[in-house]
Design a protein around this motif. Sequence first.
Motif, short mmCIF file in Angstrom:
data_model
loop_
_atom_site.label_atom_id
_atom_site.label_comp_id
_atom_site.label_asym_id
_atom_site.label_seq_id
_atom_site.Cartn_x
_atom_site.Cartn_y
_atom_site.Cartn_z
N LEU A 121 76.37 0.11 59.95
CA LEU A 121 76.90 -1.17 60.41
C LEU A 121 75.94 -2.31 60.04
O LEU A 121 76.37 -3.37 59.57
CB LEU A 121 77.12 -1.15 61.92
CG LEU A 121 77.57 -2.44 62.56
CD1 LEU A 121 78.97 -2.79 62.11
CD2 LEU A 121 77.50 -2.34 64.08
N HIS A 122 74.64 -2.08 60.23
CA HIS A 122 73.66 -3.10 59.89
C HIS A 122 73.65 -3.37 58.38
O HIS A 122 73.52 -4.52 57.96
CB HIS A 122 72.27 -2.67 60.36
CG HIS A 122 71.23 -3.72 60.14
ND1 HIS A 122 71.16 -4.86 60.90
CD2 HIS A 122 70.21 -3.81 59.24
CE1 HIS A 122 70.16 -5.61 60.50
NE2 HIS A 122 69.57 -4.99 59.48
N ALA A 123 73.78 -2.30 57.58
CA ALA A 123 73.79 -2.48 56.14
C ALA A 123 75.02 -3.26 55.69
O ALA A 123 74.94 -4.07 54.75
CB ALA A 123 73.76 -1.12 55.44
N ARG A 124 76.16 -3.06 56.36
CA ARG A 124 77.37 -3.79 56.00
C ARG A 124 77.30 -5.25 56.42
O ARG A 124 77.77 -6.12 55.71
CB ARG A 124 78.59 -3.14 56.65
CG ARG A 124 79.21 -2.09 55.77
CD ARG A 124 80.52 -1.60 56.34
NE ARG A 124 80.25 -0.34 57.00
CZ ARG A 124 80.63 0.00 58.22
NH1 ARG A 124 81.35 -0.83 58.94
NH2 ARG A 124 80.32 1.15 58.73
N SER A 136 74.43 -7.03 57.22
CA SER A 136 73.24 -7.73 56.74
C SER A 136 73.17 -7.61 55.24
O SER A 136 73.26 -6.52 54.68
CB SER A 136 71.99 -7.12 57.37
OG SER A 136 70.84 -7.69 56.81
N THR A 137 72.97 -8.73 54.58
CA THR A 137 72.88 -8.70 53.12
C THR A 137 71.48 -8.33 52.65
O THR A 137 71.29 -7.99 51.51
CB THR A 137 73.24 -10.08 52.54
OG1 THR A 137 72.35 -11.06 53.11
CG2 THR A 137 74.67 -10.44 52.86
N SER A 138 70.50 -8.38 53.56
CA SER A 138 69.12 -8.16 53.11
C SER A 138 68.60 -6.76 53.40
O SER A 138 67.49 -6.44 53.03
CB SER A 138 68.20 -9.17 53.80
OG SER A 138 68.22 -8.98 55.20
N PHE A 139 69.36 -5.87 54.10
CA PHE A 139 68.83 -4.57 54.50
C PHE A 139 68.49 -3.70 53.30
O PHE A 139 67.43 -3.13 53.22
CB PHE A 139 69.82 -3.84 55.42
CG PHE A 139 69.26 -2.58 56.01
CD1 PHE A 139 68.30 -2.65 57.01
CD2 PHE A 139 69.66 -1.34 55.57
CE1 PHE A 139 67.77 -1.50 57.56
CE2 PHE A 139 69.14 -0.19 56.12
CZ PHE A 139 68.19 -0.27 57.12
N GLY A 140 69.38 -3.59 52.35
CA GLY A 140 69.13 -2.74 51.21
C GLY A 140 68.41 -3.45 50.07
O GLY A 140 67.95 -2.82 49.14
N SER A 141 68.30 -4.73 50.16
CA SER A 141 67.70 -5.47 49.05
C SER A 141 66.20 -5.62 49.26
O SER A 141 65.66 -5.28 50.29
CB SER A 141 68.35 -6.85 48.93
OG SER A 141 67.99 -7.64 50.03
N SER A 142 65.56 -6.17 48.28
CA SER A 142 64.11 -6.37 48.37
C SER A 142 63.76 -7.59 49.21
O SER A 142 62.60 -7.84 49.47
CB SER A 142 63.52 -6.52 46.97
OG SER A 142 64.10 -7.64 46.33
N ALA A 143 64.76 -8.37 49.65
CA ALA A 143 64.48 -9.55 50.47
C ALA A 143 63.96 -9.15 51.85
O ALA A 143 63.24 -9.90 52.48
CB ALA A 143 65.74 -10.39 50.62
N MET A 144 64.31 -7.97 52.31
CA MET A 144 63.85 -7.49 53.61
C MET A 144 62.57 -6.69 53.40
O MET A 144 62.57 -5.69 52.68
CB MET A 144 64.93 -6.62 54.24
CG MET A 144 64.65 -6.20 55.64
SD MET A 144 66.05 -5.25 56.26
CE MET A 144 65.97 -5.67 57.97
#
Length: 182
Positions: free
Chosen positions: A25-28, A30-38
């Motif tokens: 749910l958080h990955a869907r 939040s746009t930054s969870f899987g990316s390098s921005a987080m």
Amino acid sequence: MQGPNTSTKSFKQAFLKNLLLGLQLHARTSTSFGSSAMNLHERKLAVKFYANVAMAAARCATRTDARWPSAILASEAGASPSSGACKMQRCRTIVSRCCRRKRSWIRSGRAGAGAVARRLLRTRTMALRDVIPGGRDAAVDQATLLREAMDYAVHLRAQVDVLRHLSEAVQRSSSISRQGQQ
């Protein structure tokens, strides 16, 4: 009647299911969870947040006699995944304050052994109330507080076991995928 291993196993399964659902749910959302921005710290706080919520939800699903799951769910309801640093600092402050008081009581030697023991018991009970979710509730007596603490510790241990196995599985799958790419 269920044995302790059956109960722990069902708790671990419910915990893992809730954790994975929360992270998905958080990955869907939040746009930054899987990316390098987080960054790593933000990811760690998000996983810790969803692990706490999943543990409380799994405990509520398996049994309802404990108070700490509802306290966790109530405290995490308005919180964001990045609010865990405040709790850690507060726990460290409580432990250091408790240790300073204990040393000063022992050094003073003015009070009798019974008075020192009562003060230590009261201080440690207050520290335990601060650590256990829902422990600050005035309706919780010492016997209930100790039962809650034991139950909370058992479920924290189960949470650690599940997260360790999950981490090992992720490491194994990533090493297998790296070997397949070579």
